[in-house]
Design a protein around this motif. Structure first.
Motif, PDB file in Angstrom:
ATOM      1  N   GLN A  85      52.187  48.508  21.020  1.00 49.56           N
ATOM      2  CA  GLN A  85      51.866  49.247  19.796  1.00 49.56           C
ATOM      3  C   GLN A  85      51.592  50.722  20.142  1.00 49.56           C
ATOM      4  N   ALA A  86      51.459  51.544  19.103  1.00 52.05           N
ATOM      5  CA  ALA A  86      51.092  52.959  19.300  1.00 52.05           C
ATOM      6  C   ALA A  86      50.189  53.362  18.132  1.00 52.05           C
ATOM      7  N   CYS A  87      48.947  52.877  18.161  1.00 56.33           N
ATOM      8  CA  CYS A  87      48.048  53.049  17.001  1.00 56.33           C
ATOM      9  C   CYS A  87      47.524  54.478  16.876  1.00 56.33           C
ATOM     10  N   HIS A 106      44.541  55.492  16.030  1.00 53.38           N
ATOM     11  CA  HIS A 106      43.185  55.756  16.521  1.00 53.38           C
ATOM     12  C   HIS A 106      43.086  55.581  18.034  1.00 53.38           C
ATOM     13  N   CYS A 107      44.200  55.270  18.722  1.00 52.17           N
ATOM     14  CA  CYS A 107      44.146  54.900  20.148  1.00 52.17           C
ATOM     15  C   CYS A 107      43.540  56.027  20.974  1.00 52.17           C
ATOM     16  N   ALA A 131      48.083  55.080  24.387  1.00 51.18           N
ATOM     17  CA  ALA A 131      48.967  54.035  24.926  1.00 51.18           C
ATOM     18  C   ALA A 131      50.182  53.863  24.018  1.00 51.18           C
ATOM     19  N   GLY A 184      43.584  48.240  28.433  1.00 45.81           N
ATOM     20  CA  GLY A 184      44.812  48.974  28.699  1.00 45.81           C
ATOM     21  C   GLY A 184      44.897  50.154  27.730  1.00 45.81           C
ATOM     22  N   GLY A 185      46.060  50.336  27.172  1.00 45.97           N
ATOM     23  CA  GLY A 185      47.237  49.581  26.897  1.00 45.97           C
ATOM     24  C   GLY A 185      46.989  48.111  26.519  1.00 45.97           C
ATOM     25  N   ASN A 222      45.465  42.914  21.696  1.00 49.85           N
ATOM     26  CA  ASN A 222      45.798  43.519  20.391  1.00 49.85           C
ATOM     27  C   ASN A 222      46.391  42.504  19.409  1.00 49.85           C
ATOM     28  N   ARG A 238      48.005  50.948  12.419  1.00 47.81           N
ATOM     29  CA  ARG A 238      48.576  50.362  13.634  1.00 47.81           C
ATOM     30  C   ARG A 238      50.090  50.175  13.591  1.00 47.81           C
ATOM     31  N   ARG A 251      44.312  60.464  20.924  1.00 49.38           N
ATOM     32  CA  ARG A 251      45.115  60.461  19.695  1.00 49.38           C
ATOM     33  C   ARG A 251      44.260  60.627  18.445  1.00 49.38           C
TER      34      ARG A 251
HETATM   35  S1  SF4 Z   1      45.909  50.105  23.462  1.00 53.82           S
HETATM   36 FE1  SF4 Z   1      45.137  49.180  21.549  1.00 53.82          FE
HETATM   37  S2  SF4 Z   1      44.690  50.933  20.233  1.00 53.82           S
HETATM   38 FE2  SF4 Z   1      46.014  51.683  21.883  1.00 53.82          FE
HETATM   39  S3  SF4 Z   1      48.102  51.530  21.065  1.00 53.82           S
HETATM   40 FE3  SF4 Z   1      47.676  49.607  22.158  1.00 53.82          FE
HETATM   41  S4  SF4 Z   1      46.896  48.207  20.605  1.00 53.82           S
HETATM   42 FE4  SF4 Z   1      46.773  50.255  19.755  1.00 53.82          FE
END
Ligand code: SF4
Ligand code: SF4
Length: 319
Positions: free
Chosen positions: A34-36, A38-39, A43, A75-76, A103, A142, A218
């Motif tokens: 994913q590339a959320c 609020h990350c 990641a 992570g990630g 996630n 997300r 981010r």
């Molecule tokens: S590490 Fe968590 S918050 Fe960051 S992109 Fe991946 S799922 Fe989203």
């Protein structure tokens, strides 16, 4: 997006010192499916940084020296590190509790078909992010389709016995606000989550952890783009609650990055602030056990994110 955010230090956050280390939080790399928005790690699917087996062996040595109560894998998506299962097995052998910061959508990624079964076999605590129980809000933060796949992930975990009150199969959800505000009271929101997810999707979990968004990476960039960075920092500082200071996670935690360098917490890791408020990064292999207890912690303005309102840590609210 802004790649470099200001590292602010108005000197108002109190000096704090480490106590006995109880948790090692290990970042296995920045690769994520994913590339959320609020990350705080930035990641995503194109990140290449991954912890190597050599570094994992050095961390296993550190685990033997520190003897923590908990190892927290992040992570990630930590499960995407090819050595994830090896590390979990090593920690389990030592009878130390493990958290997998999952996630949920990773459980339905190709190649991860046996992941739920692996986690349950090793009694790994699953702490999973679901920033809202509304489909629209989760997808806006997300990505499209993430809510539906997250519910599928919860169903898989419930099917394996997770989230039903069994202390060996704990499933916790993590909430963080969508925008520049503090989280609402944890217990009240937990009740709403449980009711909504049970009635509408027939899924259950053990507890909800509310976490304050940190104005870094981010999320910090998003705040700057919206012209909200300064006012959010002001909100965190003006919501300071002294009683939260005793429970900030850095007092009992060490954070380790994908290359094996040590930090006071995950946020400081993301900001590149070395462990112990020093100039130079320290690698796990060079860490002297005597340097841990009583060591000064590198604090800056973002630390107000931990002490604001009901307090915030990797285990949720403090009050
Ligand atoms: S590490 Fe968590 S918050 Fe960051 S992109 Fe991946 S799922 Fe989203
Ligand atoms: S941001 Fe990190 S160093 Fe600062 S108070 Fe929170 S846990 Fe401690």
């Amino acid at each position: 997006m802004h790649d470099t955010l200001p590292l602010l230090n108005n000197g108002k956050f109190p000096r704090i010192y480490r106590g006995k280390v109880e948790t090692l939080q290990i970042n296995l790399g920045y690769l994520c499916n994913q590339a959320c928005l609020h990350c705080h790690v930035n990641a995503g699917p194109t990140r290449k940084e991954q912890m190597t087996l050599d570094t994992i062996e050095e961390i296993v040595q550190l685990i033997d020296n520190v003897k923590p109560k908990m190892v927290d894998l992040t992570g990630g998506a930590p499960e995407l590190n090819v050595h994830f299962k090896y590390l979990v097995t090593q920690i389990t052998k030592r009878r130390i509790s493990i958290i997998d910061r999952c996630n949920l959508t990773i459980l339905s990624e190709p190649g991860q078909e046996d992941l739920t079964q692996f986690l349950s076999k090793h009694k790994v605590i699953v702490t999973a992010s679901l920033p809202c129980y509304s489909e629209e809000n989760v997808n806006s933060q997300r990505g499209d389709g993430v809510f539906e796949r997250s519910i599928d992930g919860l169903r898989q975990l419930n099917g394996a016995g997770y989230g039903k009150g069994n202390p060996d199969l704990q499933l916790h959800l993590v909430y963080n606000p969508i925008g520049a505000s503090l989280p609402p009271p944890q217990k009240t929101l937990e009740k709403e989550y449980k009711q909504h997810l049970s009635e509408n999707y027939d899924v259950s979990f053990d507890s909800l952890l509310t976490i304050t968004n940190m104005p870094i990476k981010r999320f910090g960039s998003t705040l700057i783009s919206r012209g909200e960075f300064g006012s959010y920092l002001q909100l965190l500082e003006s919501s300071y609650q002294e009683k939260n200071l005793a429970s900030v996670m850095c007092k009992t935690l060490l954070s380790i990055d994908w290359e094996g360098y040590v930090y006071d917490c995950d946020f400081n890791q993301m900001l590149g602030l070395p462990f112990g408020d020093t100039e130079k990064k320290i690698h796990v292999r060079d860490l002297k056990m005597g340097e841990l207890d009583g060591n000064p912690i590198a604090v800056r303005d973002h630390c107000f994110g931990c002490t604001a309102g009901n307090g915030s840590s990797c285990s949720g609210a403090m009050q």
